[in-house]
Design a protein around this motif. Structure first.
Motif, mmCIF file in Angstrom:
data_model
loop_
_atom_site.group_PDB
_atom_site.id
_atom_site.type_symbol
_atom_site.label_atom_id
_atom_site.label_comp_id
_atom_site.label_asym_id
_atom_site.label_seq_id
_atom_site.Cartn_x
_atom_site.Cartn_y
_atom_site.Cartn_z
ATOM 1 N N LYS A 124 0.831 -1.205 0.000
ATOM 2 C CA LYS A 124 0.000 0.000 0.000
ATOM 3 C C LYS A 124 0.864 1.253 0.000
ATOM 4 O O LYS A 124 0.542 2.241 -0.687
ATOM 5 N N PHE A 125 1.977 1.222 0.735
ATOM 6 C CA PHE A 125 2.888 2.368 0.766
ATOM 7 C C PHE A 125 3.463 2.626 -0.627
ATOM 8 O O PHE A 125 3.603 3.773 -1.056
ATOM 9 N N ILE A 126 3.791 1.547 -1.350
ATOM 10 C CA ILE A 126 4.315 1.696 -2.706
ATOM 11 C C ILE A 126 3.258 2.308 -3.622
ATOM 12 O O ILE A 126 3.559 3.184 -4.448
ATOM 13 N N GLU A 127 2.008 1.861 -3.483
ATOM 14 C CA GLU A 127 0.928 2.446 -4.288
ATOM 15 C C GLU A 127 0.818 3.944 -4.036
ATOM 16 O O GLU A 127 0.698 4.740 -4.975
ATOM 17 N N GLU A 128 0.871 4.338 -2.779
ATOM 18 C CA GLU A 128 0.694 5.745 -2.415
ATOM 19 C C GLU A 128 1.895 6.600 -2.792
ATOM 20 O O GLU A 128 1.779 7.825 -2.909
ATOM 21 N N ASN A 129 3.052 5.968 -2.988
ATOM 22 C CA ASN A 129 4.277 6.701 -3.342
ATOM 23 C C ASN A 129 4.856 6.144 -4.643
ATOM 24 O O ASN A 129 6.062 6.015 -4.811
ATOM 25 N N ARG A 130 3.968 5.831 -5.550
ATOM 26 C CA ARG A 130 4.319 5.170 -6.801
ATOM 27 C C ARG A 130 5.185 6.051 -7.694
ATOM 28 O O ARG A 130 5.201 7.274 -7.579
ATOM 29 N N PHE A 131 5.839 5.391 -8.634
ATOM 30 C CA PHE A 131 6.743 6.046 -9.574
ATOM 31 C C PHE A 131 5.987 7.075 -10.411
ATOM 32 O O PHE A 131 4.908 6.805 -10.931
ATOM 33 N N GLN A 132 6.591 8.260 -10.572
ATOM 34 C CA GLN A 132 5.943 9.347 -11.307
ATOM 35 C C GLN A 132 6.750 9.820 -12.514
ATOM 36 O O GLN A 132 6.395 10.802 -13.151
ATOM 37 N N GLY A 133 7.807 9.093 -12.840
ATOM 38 C CA GLY A 133 8.632 9.504 -13.975
ATOM 39 C C GLY A 133 8.285 8.763 -15.252
ATOM 40 O O GLY A 133 7.192 8.207 -15.396
ATOM 41 N N LYS A 134 9.237 8.745 -16.188
ATOM 42 C CA LYS A 134 9.045 8.065 -17.470
ATOM 43 C C LYS A 134 9.219 6.568 -17.274
ATOM 44 O O LYS A 134 10.292 6.100 -16.884
ATOM 45 N N GLN A 135 8.172 5.825 -17.563
ATOM 46 C CA GLN A 135 8.204 4.382 -17.368
ATOM 47 C C GLN A 135 9.214 3.724 -18.311
ATOM 48 O O GLN A 135 9.314 4.078 -19.491
ATOM 49 N N PHE A 136 9.940 2.730 -17.790
ATOM 50 C CA PHE A 136 10.967 2.045 -18.570
ATOM 51 C C PHE A 136 10.385 0.952 -19.465
ATOM 52 O O PHE A 136 10.877 0.711 -20.566
ATOM 53 N N ASN A 420 -4.356 5.536 -21.353
ATOM 54 C CA ASN A 420 -3.666 5.057 -20.160
ATOM 55 C C ASN A 420 -3.080 6.207 -19.373
ATOM 56 O O ASN A 420 -2.520 7.146 -19.938
ATOM 57 N N ASP A 421 -3.214 6.139 -18.071
ATOM 58 C CA ASP A 421 -2.580 7.103 -17.172
ATOM 59 C C ASP A 421 -1.360 6.414 -16.578
ATOM 60 O O ASP A 421 -1.476 5.652 -15.614
ATOM 61 N N LEU A 422 -0.185 6.655 -17.154
ATOM 62 C CA LEU A 422 1.014 5.951 -16.710
ATOM 63 C C LEU A 422 1.507 6.412 -15.346
ATOM 64 O O LEU A 422 2.383 5.778 -14.765
ATOM 65 N N SER A 423 0.933 7.484 -14.812
ATOM 66 C CA SER A 423 1.285 7.900 -13.459
ATOM 67 C C SER A 423 0.545 7.063 -12.410
ATOM 68 O O SER A 423 0.866 7.106 -11.224
ATOM 69 N N PHE A 424 -0.447 6.295 -12.867
ATOM 70 C CA PHE A 424 -1.228 5.420 -11.981
ATOM 71 C C PHE A 424 -1.699 4.233 -12.827
ATOM 72 O O PHE A 424 -2.860 4.155 -13.211
ATOM 73 N N PRO A 425 -0.778 3.307 -13.148
ATOM 74 C CA PRO A 425 -1.119 2.199 -14.051
ATOM 75 C C PRO A 425 -2.386 1.459 -13.624
ATOM 76 O O PRO A 425 -2.546 1.096 -12.453
ATOM 77 N N GLY A 426 -3.261 1.242 -14.587
ATOM 78 C CA GLY A 426 -4.562 0.649 -14.308
ATOM 79 C C GLY A 426 -5.675 1.671 -14.379
ATOM 80 O O GLY A 426 -6.828 1.335 -14.638
ATOM 81 N N ARG A 427 -5.303 2.932 -14.152
ATOM 82 C CA ARG A 427 -6.265 4.027 -14.288
ATOM 83 C C ARG A 427 -6.140 4.610 -15.690
ATOM 84 O O ARG A 427 -5.079 4.590 -16.305
ATOM 85 N N PHE A 428 -7.265 5.121 -16.183
ATOM 86 C CA PHE A 428 -7.290 5.777 -17.486
ATOM 87 C C PHE A 428 -7.790 7.208 -17.294
ATOM 88 O O PHE A 428 -8.311 7.565 -16.226
ATOM 89 N N VAL A 429 -7.615 8.011 -18.315
ATOM 90 C CA VAL A 429 -8.039 9.403 -18.222
ATOM 91 C C VAL A 429 -8.760 9.778 -19.514
ATOM 92 O O VAL A 429 -8.365 9.377 -20.612
#
Length: 551
Positions: A124-136, A420-429
């Motif tokens: 849960k901590f990882i979800e809340e502080n998830r990666f916000q940069g360019k996905q590899f 796709n919202d790559l700042s929150f994978p699984g969410r769309f915009v």
């Protein structure tokens, strides 16, 4: 009495013990989810600092040894700790964006039957502080409309892939499952929940019966997407399905295969196959039984699309000939007909008219034939027609915007997209740009507009129908379309396993889905066996009747 009590106690003890231990399937399903989650969420993994495939190969033996939830959780927690520290960050919510979260489901993080409380807290901590940069491992571009936005990158293809390697089999599954879990826009519309699919199919990856079984299992996995765009194909599958075709096109009507066209007149003549022949059995099996027994291998967003795509499985094979039972002029016969490699079919495509004048001042335009350069000519040709029929049963050639300029008095929104919202994978915009059809045109066409559609109308054909539907006085006639709108993401999962699926979501302006549903006809009409045998185009005839009578 004492014996009964003893049996009950033994059963209770066994039940408690069983609950305390995890099965191999449970452990691997949970590992697949954690591995994919960390791949796209953990800052030190998503940035590409770590060889993520090797991490999976290293952790699998430890997962196998773990027996209880506590042991399994300890293995995963230690693994996460080894990936490095995660900084607490503040992720601001963009209030200007409208999010689409029907596909986002991370509830498994809190599964008390699989994860210790401390592990759930870490995830849960990882979800809340998830990666916000360019996905590899995944990219998204929205600047070039001619390129599909979604792409999977920096994945090792393993040129020496061997199906006997359990680690590589699991990697193939884990990659694909997580591609769909986080990046397929219509996951929420699937008949079967995706996490259930994972648990059900895992045993066949753990211990496949053969190499062919492994390949077929991958195909079954893609069919579960309920997406006409979706498929997984490999050369190995030819062993099961064959690589030779019969030289005709067929349509499934009432559990029978009716010959509707000849791919090659000369080859069809050799086997004496004619349009209107009703094929009831293939190699002694009824068409109905073949369909019932093989649906798990045929992709489709809906039943219409599945039946459209069944032709190859019913008739393809590895032998030179195939036995059919067929009905012609009321007489049932049995004979062998020839099959050919696709390259040897030498398909002769009919020289279809781009447009023509029909009776009573009705215009007809074949949207599968006209190009952008043809649009001004045909629209000028029919500017005084009382109706124009646009035939989308062979899809279209990218002319929807050009045609719509003649049909609308002013620009009108006809579609909405989700990306796709790559700042929150699984969410769309929801895409902010508004897509419109038409232009300001006081001299727009004011007659009736008819769109002909069927199960072949797919993807850009469906998008074209949506575009033209926005005009006044439009009536859709025909049958259910393929229900697969949106660009197609194509990739190789691992060496030899190519796949594709719909990569972004398309909706009407009121956010009504087209996926699986397709373009819904105002008047439903399907070809019949008799109509095909009589050489009639029943949907076109119905359109003409509507123009002339208004009903």
């Amino acid at each position: 009495m004492k014996k009964t009590v003893l049996i009950v106690l033994v059963l209770l003890i066994q039940n408690v013990f069983a609950k305390g231990n995890l099965t191999e399937t449970q452990k691997l399903a949970a590992t697949a989810k954690v591995w994919g989650f960390l791949k796209y969420y953990h800052p030190n993994v998503a940035v590409g600092k770590i060889n993520w495939d090797n991490q999976l190969f290293d952790i699998l033996p430890q997962v196998e040894k773990a027996q209880s939830k506590e042991e399994f959780s300890a293995v995963i927690e230690k693994w996460i700790t080894s990936l490095g520290e995660i900084q607490t960050i503040n992720i601001p919510q963009d209030t200007k964006k409208i999010y689409f979260s029907k596909n986002l489901n991370l509830e498994w993080i809190g599964n008390k039957d699989l994860f210790a409380k401390s592990l759930s807290s870490k995830l849960k901590f990882i979800e809340e502080n998830r990666f916000q940069g360019k996905q590899f491992y995944v990219g998204l571009q929205l600047t070039d409309p001619n390129v599909v936005p979604l792409e999977f990158i920096n994945e090792v293809k393993y040129p020496d892939f061997k199906w006997t390697d359990k680690n590589l089999r699991l990697l193939t599954l884990f990659r694909y499952w997580n591609y769909i879990e986080y990046f397929f826009p219509y996951k929420y519309q699937m008949d079967e929940k995706w996490d259930v699919v994972l648990s059900e199919i895992l045993p066949r990856f753990i211990a496949p019966e053969s190499e062919l079984d492994f390949h077929l299992t991958m195909r079954e996995l893609s069919v579960k997407l309920d997406d006409t765009h979706a498929s997984i194909g490999t050369v190995k599958m030819f062993e099961r399905f064959g690589d030779k075709f019969i030289p005709v096109d067929v349509k499934i009507i009432d559990d029978k295969a009716i010959v509707t066209a000849l791919k090659n007149d000369s080859l069809a003549k050799i086997s004496d196959i004619k349009i209107g022949d009703v094929i009831t059995k293939v190699n002694g099996k009824t068409v109905s039984d073949i369909i019932k027994g093989n649906k798990k291998y045929v992709e489709g967003s809906n039943e219409s699309a599945v039946l459209r795509n069944f032709y190859w499985l019913i008739f393809n094979g590895n032998t030179e000939t195939v036995e059919i039972e067929f009905i012609r002029e009321g007489k049932t016969s049995v004979k062998n007909i020839y099959r050919y490699l696709y390259k040897n079919l030498k398909i002769s495509y009919p020289d279809n008219e781009k447009s023509k004048n029909l009776e009573n001042n009705i215009g007809y335009i074949n949207m599968g034939e006209i190009g952008k350069e043809d649009v001004p000519v045909v629209m000028e040709q029919f500017k005084n027609a009382k109706a124009i029929i646009f035939d989308l049963r062979n899809n279209s050639q990218g002319t929807n915007y050009a045609v719509s300029e003649y049909l609308n008095p002013e620009p009108k929104e006809f579609v909405k997209f989700i990306d796709n919202d790559l700042s929150f994978p699984g969410r769309f915009v929801w895409r902010e740009e508004i897509e419109k059809s038409g232009k300001t045109n006081p001299d727009y066409y004011k007659g009736k507009v008819i769109l002909l559609v069927n199960e072949v109308t797919q993807s850009h054909g469906e998008y074209t129908a949506m575009c033209l539907q926005a005009a006044p006085h439009v009536t859709v006639i025909g049958s259910q379309t393929a229900g697969a709108d949106g660009g197609v993401c194509r990739l190789e999962i691992i060496k030899g396993f190519r796949t594709q699926f719909t990569s972004y979501g398309i909706f009407y302006p009121n956010k009504k889905e087209t996926q699986r549903i397709g373009i819904v006809p105002d008047i439903v009409i399907k070809p019949t066996i008799k109509g095909i045998q009589d050489g009639k185009d029943e949907p076109l005839d119905r359109a003409i009747l509507f123009v002339n009578t208004g009903k």
